[in-house]
Enzyme design. Structure first.
Site, short mmCIF file in Angstrom:
data_model
loop_
_atom_site.label_atom_id
_atom_site.label_comp_id
_atom_site.label_asym_id
_atom_site.label_seq_id
_atom_site.Cartn_x
_atom_site.Cartn_y
_atom_site.Cartn_z
N ASP A 52 1.01 17.35 1.01
CA ASP A 52 0.42 17.93 -0.19
C ASP A 52 -0.99 18.45 0.09
O ASP A 52 -1.91 18.27 -0.70
CB ASP A 52 0.39 16.90 -1.32
CG ASP A 52 0.23 17.57 -2.69
OD1 ASP A 52 0.56 18.77 -2.81
OD2 ASP A 52 -0.22 16.89 -3.64
N LEU A 96 -9.13 11.08 -13.34
CA LEU A 96 -9.65 12.18 -12.55
C LEU A 96 -8.71 13.37 -12.50
O LEU A 96 -9.15 14.51 -12.40
CB LEU A 96 -9.95 11.71 -11.12
CG LEU A 96 -11.05 10.64 -10.98
CD1 LEU A 96 -11.15 10.19 -9.52
CD2 LEU A 96 -12.38 11.15 -11.49
N GLY A 97 -7.43 13.13 -12.56
CA GLY A 97 -6.47 14.23 -12.48
C GLY A 97 -5.05 13.70 -12.45
O GLY A 97 -4.81 12.49 -12.37
N ASN A 100 -6.81 19.02 -3.10
CA ASN A 100 -6.80 17.72 -2.45
C ASN A 100 -7.80 17.64 -1.30
O ASN A 100 -7.70 16.77 -0.43
CB ASN A 100 -5.40 17.38 -1.94
CG ASN A 100 -4.48 16.92 -3.05
OD1 ASN A 100 -4.95 16.49 -4.11
ND2 ASN A 100 -3.19 17.01 -2.84
N LYS A 139 -3.73 21.03 0.04
CA LYS A 139 -4.08 22.17 -0.82
C LYS A 139 -5.56 22.06 -1.17
O LYS A 139 -6.16 20.98 -1.00
CB LYS A 139 -3.22 22.20 -2.08
CG LYS A 139 -3.33 20.94 -2.92
CD LYS A 139 -2.36 20.99 -4.10
CE LYS A 139 -2.45 19.70 -4.93
NZ LYS A 139 -1.48 19.72 -6.06
N TYR A 167 -13.50 6.33 -3.10
CA TYR A 167 -13.77 7.41 -4.04
C TYR A 167 -14.74 8.38 -3.38
O TYR A 167 -15.82 7.99 -2.92
CB TYR A 167 -14.35 6.87 -5.34
CG TYR A 167 -14.84 7.96 -6.26
CD1 TYR A 167 -13.97 8.87 -6.82
CD2 TYR A 167 -16.21 8.09 -6.54
CE1 TYR A 167 -14.42 9.88 -7.65
CE2 TYR A 167 -16.67 9.10 -7.38
CZ TYR A 167 -15.77 10.00 -7.93
OH TYR A 167 -16.22 11.00 -8.74
#
Length: 375
Positions: free
Chosen positions: A134, A18-19, A139, A136, A88
């Site tokens: 984190d 996914l990343g 996210n 942002k 998910y």
């Protein structure tokens, strides 16, 4: 990178990547035990201290339940690499939304701020407090119902006392991370507040704010939100910009206060001017250079000021001395008859007697005409 089709821990079959970020990669996997899709975060820093912190924090996160946070389902370690298994959340993240649509409306951003702010406040209310570190747009994912879900706990930490950010777990995203997260300073709830304010700024302005350390060093300035998004109410702009203060003590006391100020301009009508951060909040090499430049600059200004003051002080007292030494003006009395007038004879030194203080010399008295009364 984990290949598609690989099964982890005899349970989770990898479907796709996914990343990937600075701390790890996120994969979509299928839980063969529960027959559902899950998200798996794999750490990219297989250090013993990271593993210990990972396990400790996974145990804390596993017990959390909040509508705007994914559940932590499982955690395990394989070949010294820790993995975190979470719900998910399908749908796009807010960073993708900004790229597609640009600036978002005030109404949408306010709704997301309440949802994400509530999740962050919930994390901070735990014992010990849990700091995400984190936050942002990338996210924050939107659920099928349009709810904002804060994901990716890969670099979250539990704060115990006055804990300093651990070196192995330190990470940041420029533009969204506060200055204290760059160096060896303490991170805490106000660090998440800065990142949340930066996220709201990006959603409303269509671009992320200037980097915090560059602002602290005077290399960049924060563009007022009102210039980039004139439709945003002044009170909302002021609240976000205060949340983006460089020094933690200039921000709100907590995230709840920030959220209240977004909707109530009277709650925090003014923005405190951010000050320069302590040197330890920036990388050490940069901090030393900045300190040295600042000391030399202040010394130069002080020396230059002293020279200029002395120059003008000397001119002033020179003028005063001349005024005191100048001869008195002669008193002129009417005379019935004109008389011959000659200057005093020059002295042996070549100066006119009684005029030793004049700034020039006369070598020989010049002759003057003799006036004779008319018959």
């Amino acid at each position: 990178m984990i290949e598609k089709g690989v099964t982890l821990n005899n349970r989770y079959r990898i479907r796709e990547k996914l990343g990937e970020g600075g701390m790890g990669a996120v994969y979509l996997a299928f839980d063969t035990s529960l027959n559902m899709d899950v998200a798996i975060k794999a750490s990219l820093r297989p250090f013993p201290e990271v593993e210990r912190q990972f396990v400790r924090e996974a145990q804390l996160l596993a017990g959390l339940r909040h509508p705007n946070l994914p559940r932590v389902i499982d955690y395990f370690v394989l070949d010294a690499i820790p993995y975190l298994v979470m719900d998910y959340i399908p749908g796009q993240d807010l960073e993708t939304l900004i790229r597609k649509e640009g600036r978002q409306s005030v109404e949408r951003v306010l709704a997301w701020a309440r949802q994400v702010g509530g999740a962050v406040s919930f994390l901070h209310s735990q014992t010990p407090p849990i700091i995400h570190r984190d936050i942002k747009p990338g996210n924050i994912r939107l659920s099928a119902e349009g709810e904002a879900i804060l994901v990716d706990f890969g670099i979250a930490k539990a704060v115990v006392g006055d804990q300093v950010t651990e070196t192995a777990a330190r990470s940041y995203t420029p533009g969204y991370a506060p200055p204290e997260q760059y160096g060896a300073m303490r991170t805490g709830p106000k660090s998440d507040q800065y990142a949340l304010a930066a996220t709201l700024y990006a959603l409303l302005a269509g671009q992320k704010p200037a980097d915090a350390v560059q602002r602290a060093l005077g290399e960049a300035t924060l563009t007022p939100l009102s210039q980039l998004a004139p439709e945003v109410p002044a009170g909302m702009c002021a609240a976000i910009e205060r949340g983006l203060a460089v020094r933690p003590e200039d921000r709100f006391s907590d995230v709840e206060s920030l959220i209240r100020a977004l909707e109530d301009p009277l709650a925090q009508p003014t923005v405190q001017t951010p000050s320069a951060i302590p040197e330890k909040a920036v990388p050490r090499r940069v901090g030393r250079n900045f300190s040295r430049w600042r000391r030399w600059g202040l010394a130069g200004v002080a020396l230059g000021g002293a020279v200029i003051l002395a120059f003008f002080w000397g001119i002033f007292w020179q003028g005063v001395g001349r005024l005191r030494q100048a001869p008195a003006a002669p008193v002129i009395s009417p005379s019935p008859k004109p008389t011959s007038t000659r200057l005093p004879e020059a002295t042996a030194t070549g100066r006119v007697a009684g005029a030793a203080t004049l700034p020039y010399e006369i070598t020989e008295p010049p002759p003057l005409p003799t006036f004779t009364p008319a018959p």
